[in-house]
Motif scaffolding. Structure first.
Motif, short mmCIF file in Angstrom:
data_model
loop_
_atom_site.label_atom_id
_atom_site.label_comp_id
_atom_site.label_asym_id
_atom_site.label_seq_id
_atom_site.Cartn_x
_atom_site.Cartn_y
_atom_site.Cartn_z
N LEU A 269 -32.27 47.90 -0.24
CA LEU A 269 -32.70 49.15 -0.36
C LEU A 269 -34.14 49.22 -1.66
O LEU A 269 -34.97 49.60 -0.97
CB LEU A 269 -31.66 50.02 -1.15
N ALA A 270 -34.23 48.27 -2.48
CA ALA A 270 -34.95 47.68 -3.07
C ALA A 270 -36.16 47.98 -2.57
O ALA A 270 -37.45 48.34 -3.02
CB ALA A 270 -34.39 47.46 -4.29
N LEU A 271 -36.62 46.66 -1.96
CA LEU A 271 -37.34 46.41 -1.09
C LEU A 271 -37.74 47.37 0.12
O LEU A 271 -39.16 47.43 -0.38
CB LEU A 271 -37.17 45.00 -0.49
N VAL A 272 -37.75 47.86 0.28
CA VAL A 272 -38.00 48.89 1.38
C VAL A 272 -38.73 50.03 0.17
O VAL A 272 -39.96 50.22 -0.16
CB VAL A 272 -36.59 49.72 2.13
N GLU A 273 -37.90 50.14 -0.53
CA GLU A 273 -38.39 51.53 -1.06
C GLU A 273 -39.54 50.87 -1.96
O GLU A 273 -40.80 51.81 -2.65
CB GLU A 273 -36.87 52.15 -2.78
N GLY A 274 -39.63 49.78 -2.73
CA GLY A 274 -40.57 48.98 -3.53
C GLY A 274 -42.03 48.97 -2.99
O GLY A 274 -43.05 48.78 -3.06
N TRP A 275 -41.63 48.17 -2.01
CA TRP A 275 -42.88 48.46 -0.59
C TRP A 275 -43.55 49.98 -0.04
O TRP A 275 -44.85 49.90 -0.52
CB TRP A 275 -42.32 47.78 1.03
N VAL A 276 -42.61 50.82 -0.23
CA VAL A 276 -43.12 52.54 0.02
C VAL A 276 -44.31 52.88 -1.42
O VAL A 276 -45.52 52.81 -1.32
CB VAL A 276 -42.28 53.66 0.68
N CYS A 277 -43.24 52.39 -2.48
CA CYS A 277 -43.60 53.24 -3.74
C CYS A 277 -45.81 52.14 -3.93
O CYS A 277 -46.34 52.16 -4.21
CB CYS A 277 -43.26 52.13 -4.85
N HIS A 278 -44.84 50.66 -3.50
CA HIS A 278 -46.53 50.08 -4.13
C HIS A 278 -47.65 50.67 -3.10
O HIS A 278 -48.87 50.39 -3.16
CB HIS A 278 -46.24 48.60 -3.90
N VAL A 279 -47.50 50.57 -2.08
CA VAL A 279 -48.52 50.83 -1.09
C VAL A 279 -48.81 52.36 -1.02
O VAL A 279 -50.17 52.66 -0.52
CB VAL A 279 -48.02 50.60 0.57
N VAL A 280 -48.36 52.87 -2.12
CA VAL A 280 -48.68 54.37 -1.53
C VAL A 280 -49.63 54.88 -2.18
O VAL A 280 -50.62 55.57 -3.10
CB VAL A 280 -47.00 55.38 -1.41
N ASP A 281 -49.43 54.13 -3.93
CA ASP A 281 -49.83 54.25 -4.97
C ASP A 281 -50.94 52.97 -4.90
O ASP A 281 -52.39 54.26 -4.90
CB ASP A 281 -48.95 53.65 -6.15
N SER A 282 -50.95 51.83 -3.95
CA SER A 282 -52.58 51.87 -3.30
C SER A 282 -53.37 52.37 -2.40
O SER A 282 -54.37 52.46 -3.36
CB SER A 282 -52.51 50.18 -2.46
N ALA A 283 -52.77 53.09 -1.60
CA ALA A 283 -53.02 53.75 -0.82
C ALA A 283 -54.09 55.29 -1.60
O ALA A 283 -55.04 55.28 -1.48
CB ALA A 283 -52.54 54.15 0.12
N ALA A 284 -53.28 55.88 -2.63
CA ALA A 284 -53.42 57.30 -3.89
C ALA A 284 -54.89 56.99 -4.53
O ALA A 284 -55.74 57.97 -4.41
CB ALA A 284 -52.12 57.47 -4.39
#
Length: 400
Positions: A269-284
């Motif tokens: 769960l942490a890996l999925v959410e961590g990836w989403v957070c990292h990618v979203v912050d990079s894209a935004a």
């Protein structure tokens, strides 16, 4: 008495094929949402959601190595969220509920079971109705809080369907005192990132759901809590059956196997959410004025869990919170720095390639080690003597 029998018959009707009366769960959730309010999605909101998801996919292009995972963009009201995610909830909750129903049957003394005869099935039906009513209340509360199909980290909706809940996004934005369109776009980025990950990592959906199921399999039933709950049933008041609080009935087994199962669940769960957070912050990046504030608010929200999520955890014994979200986000950031975007996403190629719980403590070391392995494999001559291919041929020659 006639009214009582009618209400009781309604409560115990349509038991279904499993341990949970899902028809009752859906009715209770719908009734709860109707009382609290479930605004219909307007044409303007549908267009706004579709546009937000389209922009989100464009922003994610340079931030991930995978193309869009969205086949359909939709806006759901709260009832639609329940209806569209019910199949996954059924898969997650039935194993736990079956143990509760079995425990209720065990409360009947052995010498009395023969006398009950066909009435024994009534116990199972009652258990399914009790659990269905409680689960309906929990899902109704959760539906009033979730912002999208993938908001709580599980692949709840249909594959390839990106869905936002406009009424909840509007309420959440008001709480943060931020513009609704900015909050909507940030939620769309998270949903689109979720879709890319689960759509292009074929094994991940089953891996996550299996991790939840394995953890649920180790949850034990507190028979004393069931007996106490059943003792509060008033035979002359069918509504008392629906009002029973089942919290505390399920508790995790304190065994090495269950602890290992919980660690695997929390890690994935942490890996999925961590990836989403990292990618979203990079894209935004600098595209959203309040991206830092939004990112921090979402991390806190996911780490703590909302009131409805806590109610659900108390009911079925499942906590869906990624406890090590910040460490996982740092880990994916380190992988991006050492391996690049394509190398980072390649880690999702197989479950065995994913970082373990221990790797969270030293993400730089994991990223560096993974990069060294890539270089060794890239420079390795598989045709040289001693290489796996050469050794295999030598072994075949010896056998012949």
């Amino acid at each position: 008495m006639q009214q009582f029998m009618s209400q009781l018959q309604h409560l115990l009707s349509a038991p279904g094929s499993g341990p949970v009366n899902w028809d009752l769960a859906r009715q209770v959730a719908a009734s709860q949402l109707a009382a609290a309010g479930d605004p219909a999605v307007s044409p303007f909101e549908r267009n706004a959601v579709e546009e937000a998801l389209r922009i989100a996919d464009l922003w994610l292009e340079p931030a991930t190595s995978w193309p869009s995972g969205i086949r359909t963009s939709v806006a759901w009201n709260r009832n639609e969220w329940i209806y569209k995610t019910l199949d996954v909830w059924r898969k997650l909750c039935d194993p736990v509920a079956s143990r509760m129903v079995g425990a209720m049957g065990d409360l009947v003394p052995p010498e009395a079971r023969a006398q009950l005869g066909p009435m024994q099935s009534m116990v199972a039906t009652l258990g399914g109705a009790l659990f269905g009513g409680q689960l309906g209340q929990a899902l109704g509360s959760l539906a009033a809080e979730v912002l999208s199909a993938g908001d709580i980290g599980l692949p709840l909706g249909p594959a390839g369907t990106a869905a936002l809940v406009p009424a909840n996004i509007r309420a959440y934005g008001e709480g943060l005192e931020l513009p609704e369109d900015e909050v909507r776009l940030y939620v769309a980025l998270r949903e689109a990132a979720h879709q890319r990950l689960f759509q292009h990592v074929p094994w991940l959906r089953g891996h996550v759901l299996t991790a939840v199921e394995n953890y649920a399999a180790g949850i034990r039933v507190n028979r004393e809590a069931i007996e106490e709950a059943m003792g509060r049933v008033d035979p002359t008041d069918p509504e008392s059956m629906q009002a029973i609080a089942l919290e505390g009935i399920f508790t995790p087994e304190d065994t090495p196997a269950q602890k290992a199962s919980l660690a695997r669940l929390e890690t994935v769960l942490a890996l999925v959410e961590g990836w989403v957070c990292h990618v979203v912050d990079s894209a935004a990046g600098d595209r959203l004025p309040n991206v830092v504030r939004l990112g921090e608010a979402f991390r806190r929200r996911r780490a703590a869990g909302g009131p409805a999520e806590q109610t659900f955890a108390a009911l079925v014994g499942l906590e869906l919170r990624p406890r090590r979200l910040r460490e996982a986000t740092v880990l994916w950031s380190a992988l991006t720095e050492h391996r690049g975007i394509a190398g980072r996403d390649a880690v999702w190629g197989h479950p065995d390639l994913l970082p373990s719980d221990d790797d969270f403590a030293n993400p730089e070391a994991f990223a560096a080690t993974t990069s060294d392995l890539d270089e060794e494999l890239a420079n390795f001559d598989f045709t040289a003597p001693g290489a796996p291919e050469e050794q295999a041929r030598g072994e075949d020659d010896d056998k012949s």
